[in-house]
Every structure is written in structure tokens, then in C-alpha cells.
Scaffold this active site. Sequence first.
Site, PDB file in Angstrom:
ATOM      1  N   ASP A  20       6.942   7.710  -6.788  1.00 44.33           N
ATOM      2  CA  ASP A  20       6.984   6.478  -6.017  1.00 44.33           C
ATOM      3  C   ASP A  20       7.159   5.326  -7.015  1.00 44.33           C
ATOM      4  O   ASP A  20       7.004   5.516  -8.227  1.00 44.33           O
ATOM      5  CB  ASP A  20       5.678   6.339  -5.227  1.00 44.33           C
ATOM      6  CG  ASP A  20       5.571   5.020  -4.499  1.00 44.33           C
ATOM      7  OD1 ASP A  20       6.534   4.645  -3.809  1.00 44.33           O
ATOM      8  OD2 ASP A  20       4.528   4.363  -4.639  1.00 44.33           O
ATOM      9  N   ASP A  22       6.490   1.221  -6.255  1.00 46.82           N
ATOM     10  CA  ASP A  22       5.485   0.157  -6.141  1.00 46.82           C
ATOM     11  C   ASP A  22       4.078   0.750  -6.094  1.00 46.82           C
ATOM     12  O   ASP A  22       3.768   1.563  -5.221  1.00 46.82           O
ATOM     13  CB  ASP A  22       5.744  -0.678  -4.894  1.00 46.82           C
ATOM     14  CG  ASP A  22       7.055  -1.431  -4.958  1.00 46.82           C
ATOM     15  OD1 ASP A  22       7.031  -2.644  -5.176  1.00 46.82           O
ATOM     16  OD2 ASP A  22       8.114  -0.790  -4.791  1.00 46.82           O
ATOM     17  N   ASP A 198       0.962   6.455  -4.609  1.00 47.23           N
ATOM     18  CA  ASP A 198      -0.295   5.707  -4.487  1.00 47.23           C
ATOM     19  C   ASP A 198      -0.681   5.328  -3.067  1.00 47.23           C
ATOM     20  O   ASP A 198      -1.806   4.886  -2.835  1.00 47.23           O
ATOM     21  CB  ASP A 198      -0.187   4.404  -5.289  1.00 47.23           C
ATOM     22  CG  ASP A 198       0.715   3.389  -4.599  1.00 47.23           C
ATOM     23  OD1 ASP A 198       1.904   3.711  -4.374  1.00 47.23           O
ATOM     24  OD2 ASP A 198       0.237   2.299  -4.250  1.00 47.23           O
TER      25      ASP A 198
END
Length: 258
Positions: A20, A22, A198
Site C-alpha cells: 500500500d 499512504d 495500514d
Amino acid sequence: MNKPNDRPGLEVRRCAFFFDVDGTLAEIQPRPELVSIPPRSLAALEHLHVSDVPVAVISGRPLSQLDALLAPLNLPAAGVHGAERRTAAGQMQNLALDPDVFSAIERELAQACAEHPGLVLENKTVAFALHFRLAPELEDTARALAERFVERYEEVLTLQPGKCVFELKPRGASKGEVIRAFMQEPPFKGRRPVFVGDDLTDEAGFRVVNELGGVAIKVGTGPTDATQRLDSVAAVGDWLESLLSALSEQPANPIKPD
């Protein structure tokens, strides 16, 4: 739950890595255009890539933004949670709404958002995002608005909550399913998937990676289906550099195609 460096025996040359962006490779910022990936993490991704270790990014961002963030790297990638995908061979595979329907949804969303200053509408070309990071008090408003539109357009849209955002994405778009698709193709096929993310949007990816016998790594706190955890974006950078050290110590062991 262990940290990745506590788990011995990760054969880097026999893995396929998915990241991922961001909150994982890059710190989250108040506005998406302020985000950047630290140079050392970009350098580590490039080192893995040129060492024939498959690397792909899986993000809620459109592919155009991913390419800008990763430049000069041009990696296999999936944007908008899998609604856009570029294979390792450079082929594009997109889930797209009917243009007239998409335009109608955009007009209606823009009118609704105009009633709530601080709520930011992002057109992702194949999806929409309602950001409330600049006005956290609008979380319930944003959720209700997103749910209303998904209910109205339930045949084509599904809701994806995230950090300070609610996204309206095409049905069928999933980070889990897009990782599964990558893993059926060279150079990913036959390797052990490793996915680092996240957010709530990454949980579908964690579940698929677990199913495939891979390693799912959650960045930060919170409940998760991941089996390992890193504390922060900075810790992801440290871990990437540890992969390069492991890579230098492991002999080349090519993956034989089926």
C-alpha cells in the site's frame, strides 16, 4: 503478533511483494497531493525490482498518481482498490462504470458535498472519495452521504471506509482480488506473497495473502487479519532496507515457470 524481523527464513528471492502507499510507504498528509515516498524507500523498491524480485503497489489512489509518486519507477500496480490494474506485462485491466452513470453520480455528489464545507469530493476517474480529514466533525455526515449513494446505486457501487475517507468504488474492486490476480501471472506466480498495508482497505488483501500462505504485515495499531506488524512508515523503510541485506546474502534461486 511478531514483527517481520522476528520471523526468520523469509526467502526474499522467492517472494512477491505488494505495498500500500499512504500510511505504508508514505506518511499520511492532510491532502493527498502533499504525500511523498521517502527516497530510501524508493531506492529499496528499485533495488528489489532490478534484482528480479516482483514488486507491485496496491492503493486507493488512481494509477496516474501512483506513477507520479513512484517516478522514475514504473511498477506493476493496482489503483482505486483494484478498479485499475497494470500487469507486469504492461496490460491495463479496468473496472469502469457507464460514463453517463458516472457523470450523474458525480453531479449529485458534488451538490450534496457543497452543503457541507470541509467535506472534499475526489473524482478518481473510476470511483469517488469523500474526504473529511480537514473536518473530522463531518465523519457521520460523510458516512451517511456515502451510504445513501451506495444504496441508491447498489448495482454498480460498493462502500469502502478508510482513514478519514469513505470511498464509493465499482463493485468487484478489491485489494484482495487484485493480489490474487497478480499471483496467477508471471513473475508473481509460484512465489510467496507478502503484503504490507495500514488501513481497513488493506484487510481484504491480508485475508487473501493469508489464504495463499503468504505474509500479511499491518503498519500501525488496530485490529487486523495480518499476522505481523510494523510500527510506522519509518519502520517500513527500515524493513525494506533489511530485505536488501537479506537479498545480498541469499544466492540466486530462480523461480521455474509452471
